[in-house]
Design a protein around this motif. Structure first.
Motif, PDB file in Angstrom:
ATOM      1  N   LEU A  55       0.663  -1.460   0.008  1.00  0.00           N
ATOM      2  CA  LEU A  55      -0.144  -0.064   0.165  1.00  0.00           C
ATOM      3  C   LEU A  55       0.302   1.379   0.457  1.00  0.00           C
ATOM      4  O   LEU A  55       1.877   1.472   0.194  1.00  0.00           O
ATOM      5  CB  LEU A  55      -1.016  -0.282   1.364  1.00  0.00           C
ATOM      6  CG  LEU A  55      -1.372   1.507   1.644  1.00  0.00           C
ATOM      7  CD1 LEU A  55      -2.700   1.502   0.313  1.00  0.00           C
ATOM      8  CD2 LEU A  55      -1.986   1.244   3.143  1.00  0.00           C
ATOM      9  N   THR A  60      -2.794   7.233   0.483  1.00  0.00           N
ATOM     10  CA  THR A  60      -3.683   6.594   2.030  1.00  0.00           C
ATOM     11  C   THR A  60      -3.929   7.390   3.066  1.00  0.00           C
ATOM     12  O   THR A  60      -5.161   8.463   3.430  1.00  0.00           O
ATOM     13  CB  THR A  60      -3.461   5.245   2.433  1.00  0.00           C
ATOM     14  OG1 THR A  60      -3.249   4.919   0.959  1.00  0.00           O
ATOM     15  CG2 THR A  60      -4.203   5.128   2.825  1.00  0.00           C
ATOM     16  N   HIS A  96      -6.995  10.086   2.285  1.00  0.00           N
ATOM     17  CA  HIS A  96      -7.210  10.386   1.355  1.00  0.00           C
ATOM     18  C   HIS A  96      -9.363   9.904   1.193  1.00  0.00           C
ATOM     19  O   HIS A  96      -9.911   9.790   1.597  1.00  0.00           O
ATOM     20  CB  HIS A  96      -7.052   8.183   0.179  1.00  0.00           C
ATOM     21  CG  HIS A  96      -7.473   9.167  -1.202  1.00  0.00           C
ATOM     22  ND1 HIS A  96      -8.642   8.475  -1.595  1.00  0.00           N
ATOM     23  CD2 HIS A  96      -6.273   8.534  -1.849  1.00  0.00           C
ATOM     24  CE1 HIS A  96      -8.397   8.294  -2.419  1.00  0.00           C
ATOM     25  NE2 HIS A  96      -6.890   7.933  -3.191  1.00  0.00           N
ATOM     26  N   MET A  99     -12.282   7.712   1.802  1.00  0.00           N
ATOM     27  CA  MET A  99     -11.901   6.530   3.037  1.00  0.00           C
ATOM     28  C   MET A  99     -13.117   7.333   3.666  1.00  0.00           C
ATOM     29  O   MET A  99     -12.452   7.891   5.048  1.00  0.00           O
ATOM     30  CB  MET A  99     -11.122   6.318   3.753  1.00  0.00           C
ATOM     31  CG  MET A  99     -10.410   5.121   2.585  1.00  0.00           C
ATOM     32  SD  MET A  99      -8.435   4.723   3.378  1.00  0.00           S
ATOM     33  CE  MET A  99      -9.730   3.334   4.564  1.00  0.00           C
ATOM     34  N   TRP A 269      -2.348  -4.596  -4.392  1.00  0.00           N
ATOM     35  CA  TRP A 269      -2.115  -3.185  -4.403  1.00  0.00           C
ATOM     36  C   TRP A 269      -1.284  -2.668  -4.929  1.00  0.00           C
ATOM     37  O   TRP A 269      -0.584  -1.597  -4.464  1.00  0.00           O
ATOM     38  CB  TRP A 269      -2.785  -2.983  -2.506  1.00  0.00           C
ATOM     39  CG  TRP A 269      -3.812  -3.502  -1.787  1.00  0.00           C
ATOM     40  CD1 TRP A 269      -4.310  -4.372  -1.417  1.00  0.00           C
ATOM     41  CD2 TRP A 269      -4.564  -3.108  -1.771  1.00  0.00           C
ATOM     42  NE1 TRP A 269      -5.701  -3.780  -1.131  1.00  0.00           N
ATOM     43  CE2 TRP A 269      -6.134  -2.629  -0.855  1.00  0.00           C
ATOM     44  CE3 TRP A 269      -4.416  -0.848  -1.393  1.00  0.00           C
ATOM     45  CZ2 TRP A 269      -7.126  -2.710  -0.981  1.00  0.00           C
ATOM     46  CZ3 TRP A 269      -5.592  -0.764  -0.862  1.00  0.00           C
ATOM     47  CH2 TRP A 269      -6.723  -1.420  -0.078  1.00  0.00           C
ATOM     48  N   LEU A 282      -6.620   3.852  -7.393  1.00  0.00           N
ATOM     49  CA  LEU A 282      -6.221   3.634  -5.767  1.00  0.00           C
ATOM     50  C   LEU A 282      -7.103   3.772  -5.387  1.00  0.00           C
ATOM     51  O   LEU A 282      -7.659   3.307  -4.192  1.00  0.00           O
ATOM     52  CB  LEU A 282      -4.230   4.158  -4.888  1.00  0.00           C
ATOM     53  CG  LEU A 282      -4.599   4.418  -3.951  1.00  0.00           C
ATOM     54  CD1 LEU A 282      -4.218   2.118  -3.208  1.00  0.00           C
ATOM     55  CD2 LEU A 282      -3.388   5.099  -2.976  1.00  0.00           C
ATOM     56  N   LEU A 286      -9.473   2.098  -1.869  1.00  0.00           N
ATOM     57  CA  LEU A 286      -9.225   2.631  -0.527  1.00  0.00           C
ATOM     58  C   LEU A 286     -10.984   2.597  -0.951  1.00  0.00           C
ATOM     59  O   LEU A 286     -10.821   2.047   0.573  1.00  0.00           O
ATOM     60  CB  LEU A 286      -8.767   3.756  -0.637  1.00  0.00           C
ATOM     61  CG  LEU A 286      -7.340   3.241  -1.035  1.00  0.00           C
ATOM     62  CD1 LEU A 286      -6.797   5.105  -0.890  1.00  0.00           C
ATOM     63  CD2 LEU A 286      -7.054   2.997   0.482  1.00  0.00           C
ATOM     64  N   ASP A 290     -12.375   0.689   2.582  1.00  0.00           N
ATOM     65  CA  ASP A 290     -13.540   1.418   3.584  1.00  0.00           C
ATOM     66  C   ASP A 290     -14.494   1.435   3.879  1.00  0.00           C
ATOM     67  O   ASP A 290     -15.263   1.162   4.743  1.00  0.00           O
ATOM     68  CB  ASP A 290     -13.395   2.820   3.203  1.00  0.00           C
ATOM     69  CG  ASP A 290     -14.073   4.271   4.252  1.00  0.00           C
ATOM     70  OD1 ASP A 290     -13.503   4.355   5.456  1.00  0.00           O
ATOM     71  OD2 ASP A 290     -14.770   5.100   3.635  1.00  0.00           O
TER      72      ASP A 290
END
Length: 409
Positions: A55, A60, A96, A99, A269, A282, A286, A290
């Motif tokens: 990741l 993130t 990010h 999320m 990832w 990405l 994510l 989430d």
């Protein structure tokens, strides 16, 4: 990660007493011991989510307050301004925008971020990095058991759960070992209808009573995990699949006699190209993660207050964007904690800065926190394991990585 199929799933009954019926995997649920409540009245759950592929922690939870961040991450750098603004977590880090559920948990002080974290592994092989992450040893190729399974073995008898839920077609290395696990995998193949299943149960009632009981219990387990809303849907994307897996696992772990510890892995990832910044590949990944966290929260219900979800990956990605608007294999990254038992609302980091002279090998976020210290902190304060057991049995040779304090509320 390559796993020996003979060790992919350990049950509390011989392997012949479990079947695959129309692609549905199940186990003799009735054989699993119940979890004894802790003296203080808690009934803790622990979920470990492995993100395979490495990741990008800088994309993130972005260090927007670091003056070198935007230049290094270029077109995929996050910002707290604009139509796809990242969510400010404090005056330095931002989350990010894909999320929002984790952001809500963070505001509610039920989620935390540990930044600039890494395992002891310092090379860039996915295979070896995942081996170190899941085995709990300092180097690859040491054992065929995982730290979470050894933690299960170390739990006091009669006080802690002695089995765990492995989600997926094979048991992740983190849960492989001597302690028993029960496996469940969401299915994509057509299921045998109820009439066929009951005919099989009736047949084995006359030939193998124990196998008939295991079959019946397995069908009940599958029904409890899936339900009508978990039947496979055509065209489901990766994000939807993550939510589906988490929804089923949460249903099983919410049961009074269900497993209290679970592990699962999400693949994909490895963002070498077209990582996408606030939108793109990405962001989709994510968003799925989430959603999975939200499914655990919703599915566990009142159990969520005693739950910790740990999200970890094998290593990070380069601080500098590459020529295909992606990032290559790196070192330092993040770990995420979520759950009602988390002492959250914090980004925990000994930030090393992104100045060129401070980058690891001149290219990566330098790790300042040993991931084992984070995991030890959770196991110590959430499940009651002692520091010596953690250093010698669960994470052998890790005495210098002291358990991180105050992760659990």
């Amino acid at each position: 990660m390559i796993m020996d199929c003979c060790e992919a799933s350990r049950l509390l009954v011989p392997s012949r007493r479990a079947l695959l019926l129309g692609g549905a995997s199940f186990a003799a649920w009735a054989y699993l011991p119940k979890f004894a409540r802790a003296a203080e009245g808690r009934d803790p759950r622990l979920v470990v989510i492995i993100l395979r592929g490495a990741l990008d922690g800088l994309a993130t939870v972005a260090p927007v307050g670091d003056p070198d961040y935007a230049g290094l991450h270029g077109a995929i750098a996050l910002s707290t301004d604009g139509p796809h603004a990242a969510t400010a977590l404090d005056g330095f880090f931002a989350l990010h925008p894909a999320m929002p559920e984790f952001a809500r948990m963070y505001r509610d002080k039920h989620a935390a971020v540990i930044h600039a974290v890494a395992t002891p592994y310092r090379d860039r092989s996915h295979f070896d990095g995942q081996d170190v992450l899941e085995s709990g040893f300092a180097g690859p190729g040491r054992v065929q058991s995982g730290w979470l399974n050894r933690a299960l073995e170390a739990l006091p008898r009669g006080e802690r759960v002695k089995s765990a839920l492995a989600v997926g077609p094979t048991t992740p290395l983190v849960l492989r070992g001597a302690a028993p696990t029960v496996g469940w995998a969401p299915v994509a193949l057509p299921q045998a209808d109820d009439d066929t299943a009951m005919r099989l149960v009736a047949l084995y009632q006359h030939r193998d009573v124990a196998l008939a009981s295991a079959l019946s219990q397995g069908l009940q387990l599958e029904k409890a995990a899936l339900g009508d809303d978990m039947k496979p849907k055509s065209g489901a994307n990766g994000a939807a699949a993550m939510r589906q897996v988490a929804r089923g696992a949460a249903k099983l772990m919410a049961a009074d006699d269900g497993p209290r510890i679970g592990a699962l892995a999400f693949d994909g990832w490895d963002t070498h190209a077209n990582e996408g910044g606030p939108v793109g590949r990405l962001a989709q990944l994510l968003g799925g993660l989430d959603g999975a966290l939200a499914e655990f929260e919703n599915g566990l219900g009142e159990r969520w207050r005693d739950t910790v979800v740990v999200v970890a990956t094998e290593f990070g990605r380069t601080a500098r964007i590459n020529g295909t608007e992606g990032t290559d294999h790196g070192t330092g990254t993040i770990a995420l904690l979520a759950g009602g038992a988390v002492q959250g609302g914090r980004v925990i980091s000994d930030w090393p800065s992104l100045k060129p002279a401070r980058l690891y090998d001149g290219r990566d976020l330098a790790p300042t926190t040993d991931l084992r210290a984070v995991l030890k902190g959770v196991l110590a304060d959430h499940l009651g394991l002692g520091e010596r057991v953690l250093a010698e049995r669960v994470f052998p040779g890790s005495a210098t990585a002291k358990p991180m304090k105050a992760l659990i509320a």
